[in-house]
Motif scaffolding. Structure first.
Motif, PDB file in Angstrom:
ATOM      1  N   GLU A  23       0.872  -1.166   0.000  1.00  0.00           N
ATOM      2  CA  GLU A  23       0.000   0.000   0.000  1.00  0.00           C
ATOM      3  C   GLU A  23       0.918   1.228   0.000  1.00  0.00           C
ATOM      4  OE1 GLU A  23      -1.278   2.798   0.810  1.00  0.00           O
ATOM      5  OE2 GLU A  23      -3.276   2.549  -0.020  1.00  0.00           O
ATOM      6  N   ARG A  24       1.016   1.913  -1.153  1.00  0.00           N
ATOM      7  CA  ARG A  24       2.063   2.914  -1.342  1.00  0.00           C
ATOM      8  C   ARG A  24       1.886   4.155  -0.464  1.00  0.00           C
ATOM      9  NH1 ARG A  24       5.930  -0.232  -3.580  1.00  0.00           N
ATOM     10  NH2 ARG A  24       5.346  -1.012  -5.642  1.00  0.00           N
ATOM     11  N   ALA A  25       0.644   4.568  -0.189  1.00  0.00           N
ATOM     12  CA  ALA A  25       0.460   5.705   0.706  1.00  0.00           C
ATOM     13  C   ALA A  25       0.944   5.358   2.110  1.00  0.00           C
ATOM     14  CB  ALA A  25      -0.999   6.146   0.730  1.00  0.00           C
ATOM     15  N   PHE A  26       0.585   4.149   2.583  1.00  0.00           N
ATOM     16  CA  PHE A  26       1.043   3.715   3.904  1.00  0.00           C
ATOM     17  C   PHE A  26       2.567   3.587   3.916  1.00  0.00           C
ATOM     18  CE2 PHE A  26      -3.115   1.030   4.494  1.00  0.00           C
ATOM     19  CZ  PHE A  26      -3.864   2.186   4.412  1.00  0.00           C
ATOM     20  N   GLN A  27       3.118   3.097   2.801  1.00  0.00           N
ATOM     21  CA  GLN A  27       4.555   2.837   2.710  1.00  0.00           C
ATOM     22  C   GLN A  27       5.385   4.121   2.657  1.00  0.00           C
ATOM     23  OE1 GLN A  27       5.645   0.769  -0.889  1.00  0.00           O
ATOM     24  NE2 GLN A  27       7.838   1.033  -0.539  1.00  0.00           N
ATOM     25  N   LEU A  28       4.913   5.099   1.870  1.00  0.00           N
ATOM     26  CA  LEU A  28       5.757   6.249   1.550  1.00  0.00           C
ATOM     27  C   LEU A  28       5.288   7.566   2.161  1.00  0.00           C
ATOM     28  CD1 LEU A  28       6.283   5.375  -2.219  1.00  0.00           C
ATOM     29  CD2 LEU A  28       7.850   4.914  -0.336  1.00  0.00           C
ATOM     30  N   GLU A  29       3.971   7.701   2.372  1.00  0.00           N
ATOM     31  CA  GLU A  29       3.446   8.975   2.861  1.00  0.00           C
ATOM     32  C   GLU A  29       3.152   8.968   4.356  1.00  0.00           C
ATOM     33  OE1 GLU A  29       0.036   9.836   0.392  1.00  0.00           O
ATOM     34  OE2 GLU A  29       1.088   9.089  -1.387  1.00  0.00           O
TER      35      GLU A  29
ATOM     36  N   SER B 157       4.697   6.664   6.543  1.00  0.00           N
ATOM     37  CA  SER B 157       5.610   5.616   6.988  1.00  0.00           C
ATOM     38  C   SER B 157       6.413   5.973   8.218  1.00  0.00           C
ATOM     39  CB  SER B 157       6.577   5.274   5.857  1.00  0.00           C
ATOM     40  OG  SER B 157       7.422   6.381   5.585  1.00  0.00           O
ATOM     41  N   GLY B 158       6.695   7.268   8.403  1.00  0.00           N
ATOM     42  CA  GLY B 158       7.636   7.638   9.449  1.00  0.00           C
ATOM     43  C   GLY B 158       9.061   7.273   9.106  1.00  0.00           C
ATOM     44  N   GLY B 159       9.322   7.007   7.825  1.00  0.00           N
ATOM     45  CA  GLY B 159      10.678   6.704   7.378  1.00  0.00           C
ATOM     46  C   GLY B 159      10.951   5.237   7.123  1.00  0.00           C
ATOM     47  N   GLN B 160      10.012   4.359   7.474  1.00  0.00           N
ATOM     48  CA  GLN B 160      10.157   2.923   7.212  1.00  0.00           C
ATOM     49  C   GLN B 160       9.053   2.468   6.269  1.00  0.00           C
ATOM     50  OE1 GLN B 160      12.673   1.043   8.356  1.00  0.00           O
ATOM     51  NE2 GLN B 160      13.581   2.736   9.496  1.00  0.00           N
ATOM     52  N   TRP B 161       9.249   1.324   5.620  1.00  0.00           N
ATOM     53  CA  TRP B 161       8.287   0.857   4.624  1.00  0.00           C
ATOM     54  C   TRP B 161       7.247  -0.110   5.180  1.00  0.00           C
ATOM     55  CZ3 TRP B 161      11.549  -0.492  -0.371  1.00  0.00           C
ATOM     56  CH2 TRP B 161      12.102   0.699  -0.878  1.00  0.00           C
ATOM     57  N   SER B 162       7.439  -0.635   6.371  1.00  0.00           N
ATOM     58  CA  SER B 162       6.659  -1.790   6.812  1.00  0.00           C
ATOM     59  C   SER B 162       5.166  -1.533   6.913  1.00  0.00           C
ATOM     60  CB  SER B 162       7.187  -2.295   8.159  1.00  0.00           C
ATOM     61  OG  SER B 162       8.494  -2.819   8.010  1.00  0.00           O
ATOM     62  N   LYS B 163       4.746  -0.291   7.212  1.00  0.00           N
ATOM     63  CA  LYS B 163       3.310  -0.015   7.302  1.00  0.00           C
ATOM     64  C   LYS B 163       2.592  -0.343   6.001  1.00  0.00           C
ATOM     65  CE  LYS B 163       3.402   3.801  10.654  1.00  0.00           C
ATOM     66  NZ  LYS B 163       3.147   5.254  10.814  1.00  0.00           N
ATOM     67  N   GLY B 164       3.255  -0.181   4.879  1.00  0.00           N
ATOM     68  CA  GLY B 164       2.634  -0.448   3.597  1.00  0.00           C
ATOM     69  C   GLY B 164       2.802  -1.858   3.101  1.00  0.00           C
ATOM     70  N   LYS B 165       3.460  -2.709   3.886  1.00  0.00           N
ATOM     71  CA  LYS B 165       3.837  -4.039   3.401  1.00  0.00           C
ATOM     72  C   LYS B 165       3.201  -5.195   4.171  1.00  0.00           C
ATOM     73  CE  LYS B 165       6.985  -2.802   0.269  1.00  0.00           C
ATOM     74  NZ  LYS B 165       7.030  -3.316  -1.128  1.00  0.00           N
ATOM     75  N   CYS B 166       2.630  -4.923   5.336  1.00  0.00           N
ATOM     76  CA  CYS B 166       2.295  -6.005   6.270  1.00  0.00           C
ATOM     77  C   CYS B 166       0.809  -6.264   6.455  1.00  0.00           C
ATOM     78  CB  CYS B 166       2.922  -5.714   7.627  1.00  0.00           C
ATOM     79  SG  CYS B 166       4.718  -5.723   7.605  1.00  0.00           S
ATOM     80  N   ALA B 167      -0.047  -5.675   5.634  1.00  0.00           N
ATOM     81  CA  ALA B 167      -1.480  -5.890   5.812  1.00  0.00           C
ATOM     82  C   ALA B 167      -1.850  -7.363   5.631  1.00  0.00           C
ATOM     83  CB  ALA B 167      -2.263  -5.032   4.816  1.00  0.00           C
ATOM     84  N   GLU B 168      -2.933  -7.750   6.234  1.00  0.00           N
ATOM     85  CA  GLU B 168      -3.437  -9.121   6.096  1.00  0.00           C
ATOM     86  C   GLU B 168      -3.562  -9.496   4.622  1.00  0.00           C
ATOM     87  OE1 GLU B 168      -7.300 -11.753   7.636  1.00  0.00           O
ATOM     88  OE2 GLU B 168      -7.223  -9.597   7.966  1.00  0.00           O
ATOM     89  N   THR B 169      -3.054 -10.671   4.281  1.00  0.00           N
ATOM     90  CA  THR B 169      -3.074 -11.258   2.919  1.00  0.00           C
ATOM     91  C   THR B 169      -2.094 -10.594   1.961  1.00  0.00           C
ATOM     92  OG1 THR B 169      -4.831  -9.887   1.881  1.00  0.00           O
ATOM     93  CG2 THR B 169      -5.544 -11.799   3.190  1.00  0.00           C
ATOM     94  N   PHE B 170      -1.179  -9.756   2.433  1.00  0.00           N
ATOM     95  CA  PHE B 170      -0.307  -9.009   1.529  1.00  0.00           C
ATOM     96  C   PHE B 170       0.927  -9.784   1.066  1.00  0.00           C
ATOM     97  CE2 PHE B 170      -0.910  -4.153   1.184  1.00  0.00           C
ATOM     98  CZ  PHE B 170      -2.237  -4.326   0.864  1.00  0.00           C
ATOM     99  N   ASN B 171       0.921 -11.119   1.222  1.00  0.00           N
ATOM    100  CA  ASN B 171       2.018 -11.910   0.656  1.00  0.00           C
ATOM    101  C   ASN B 171       1.556 -13.288   0.190  1.00  0.00           C
ATOM    102  OD1 ASN B 171       5.554 -12.170   1.522  1.00  0.00           O
ATOM    103  ND2 ASN B 171       4.449 -13.026  -0.202  1.00  0.00           N
ATOM    104  N   PRO B 172       0.775 -13.343  -0.894  1.00  0.00           N
ATOM    105  CA  PRO B 172       0.512 -14.653  -1.500  1.00  0.00           C
ATOM    106  C   PRO B 172       1.827 -15.315  -1.913  1.00  0.00           C
ATOM    107  CG  PRO B 172      -0.976 -12.986  -2.374  1.00  0.00           C
ATOM    108  CD  PRO B 172       0.083 -12.260  -1.594  1.00  0.00           C
ATOM    109  N   LEU B 173       1.973 -16.596  -1.561  1.00  0.00           N
ATOM    110  CA  LEU B 173       3.229 -17.317  -1.800  1.00  0.00           C
ATOM    111  C   LEU B 173       2.924 -18.678  -2.402  1.00  0.00           C
ATOM    112  CD1 LEU B 173       6.349 -17.133  -1.249  1.00  0.00           C
ATOM    113  CD2 LEU B 173       5.899 -18.375   0.883  1.00  0.00           C
ATOM    114  N   GLY B 174       3.669 -19.047  -3.437  1.00  0.00           N
ATOM    115  CA  GLY B 174       3.479 -20.347  -4.061  1.00  0.00           C
ATOM    116  C   GLY B 174       2.953 -20.233  -5.477  1.00  0.00           C
ATOM    117  N   PRO B 175       2.538 -21.344  -6.058  1.00  0.00           N
ATOM    118  CA  PRO B 175       1.981 -22.541  -5.420  1.00  0.00           C
ATOM    119  C   PRO B 175       2.982 -23.574  -4.913  1.00  0.00           C
ATOM    120  CG  PRO B 175       1.834 -22.728  -7.805  1.00  0.00           C
ATOM    121  CD  PRO B 175       2.361 -21.351  -7.523  1.00  0.00           C
ATOM    122  N   VAL B 176       4.239 -23.553  -5.399  1.00  0.00           N
ATOM    123  CA  VAL B 176       5.154 -24.636  -5.063  1.00  0.00           C
ATOM    124  C   VAL B 176       6.487 -24.077  -4.575  1.00  0.00           C
ATOM    125  CG1 VAL B 176       4.085 -26.205  -6.730  1.00  0.00           C
ATOM    126  CG2 VAL B 176       6.088 -24.831  -7.414  1.00  0.00           C
ATOM    127  N   LEU B 177       7.196 -24.930  -3.873  1.00  0.00           N
ATOM    128  CA  LEU B 177       8.603 -24.713  -3.554  1.00  0.00           C
ATOM    129  C   LEU B 177       9.413 -25.662  -4.418  1.00  0.00           C
ATOM    130  CD1 LEU B 177      10.961 -23.636  -1.768  1.00  0.00           C
ATOM    131  CD2 LEU B 177      10.461 -25.539  -0.199  1.00  0.00           C
TER     132      LEU B 177
END
Length: 281
Positions: free
Chosen positions: A160-166, A168-188
């Motif tokens: 979420e770029r507004a959370f990340q950059l506007e 943020s307080g200088g860090q990116w994590s606010k824009g990166k950690c929302a629920e479901t914000f890292n679909p991973l897979g289908p395979v390893l």
């Protein structure tokens, strides 16, 4: 071999696909996680398949979960494609840009993506993910790094770029950690089966191409990233490293940000395909 986990969220079962057939991994492990990977789980699986010790199963129609259970950490690299840095108005960084995602945002490859309330700038990012099987400590040279890699997966590092950059307080994590914000897979996919430096990766929104690039455009290779991180943090078996995204994201100004009802599709050569529907909270 392709390792995957199937079943309802929170109750996934481990499995492996080999030569077009799916096999149950529970005779070897309760799950695909850090301890399994650290204990030569990939090699033991290959031996069990060769010996015919794993029962064949039918996973058709089953939900696919993230291929690694409960990663201890999700470490991400920013601005790691030269063309993506350029479209963001920045020069390629002299050192890897590192940020963390909360592991709780990792979901299955085809699970819905929840748009955070008040979000106006949620963005997609197709990325090559590295899954660790060991702990590299203060490596002398990047040539040592790949010995600690279990395998590779496809990741969508939603932002979420507004959370990340506007906000943020200088860090990116606010824009990166929302629920479901890292679909991973289908395979390893085991590390020995892929060259991470030569993989095509693409993304689409509502069937329209957004990203089409190659890991050859990475500023820092997988080995260089792991070598660098080994001097700054204690990587653990089961940790996921997302290695950055190529050009073609909404942050570029060329495309609209995601909205409810959009469909995001991604694929990486040799690592499969994932698709999410964007839904309201």
């Amino acid at each position: 071999m392709e390792f995957f986990r199937h079943g309802p969220a929170g109750s996934e079962r481990p499995a492996v696909r080999h030569e077009g057939r799916d096999y149950d991994l529970t005779p070897l492990t309760a799950d695909i996680d850090g301890p399994f990977l650290a204990d030569d789980g990939i090699e033991r699986t290959a031996a069990a398949l060769a010996a015919g010790e794993l029962p064949e199963i039918d996973t058709a129609g089953r939900r696919i979960g993230p291929p690694v259970a409960r990663p201890p950490a999700v470490v991400c690299i920013g601005m790691n494609y030269a063309a993506h840095a350029a479209e963001s108005g920045a020069a390629p960084p002299p050192y890897p840009i590192v940020f963390l995602k909360h592991p709780g945002c990792v979901v299955g490859p085809d699970d819905d993506v929840i748009l955070p309330p008040n979000s106006a700038k949620t963005d997609w990012e197709v990325e090559l993910a590295v899954v660790m099987k060991g702990t590299p400590r203060y490596l002398d040279d990047p040539s040592q790094a790949l010995d600690y890699v279990a395998g590779y997966a496809l990741s969508n590092d939603l932002s979420e770029r507004a959370f990340q950059l506007e906000e943020s307080g200088g860090q990116w994590s606010k824009g990166k950690c929302a629920e479901t914000f890292n679909p991973l897979g289908p395979v390893l996919r085991p590390a020995a089966e892929l060259d991470p430096a030569k993989l095509r990766l693409r993304s689409w929104v509502n069937g329209e191409i957004r990203q089409d690039s190659s890991t050859a455009d990475m500023v820092f290779s997988v080995a260089e990233i792991i070598h660098h991180l080994s001097h700054y943090m204690l990587l653990m078996p089961g940790d996921v490293i997302s290695t950055g995204t190529p050009e073609g994201v909404a942050l570029s100004g060329r495309f609209p940000y995601l909205k409810v009802g959009d469909v995001v599709t991604m694929e990486i050569e040799g690592l499969g395909r994932q698709e999410q529907v964007v839904v309201a909270y």
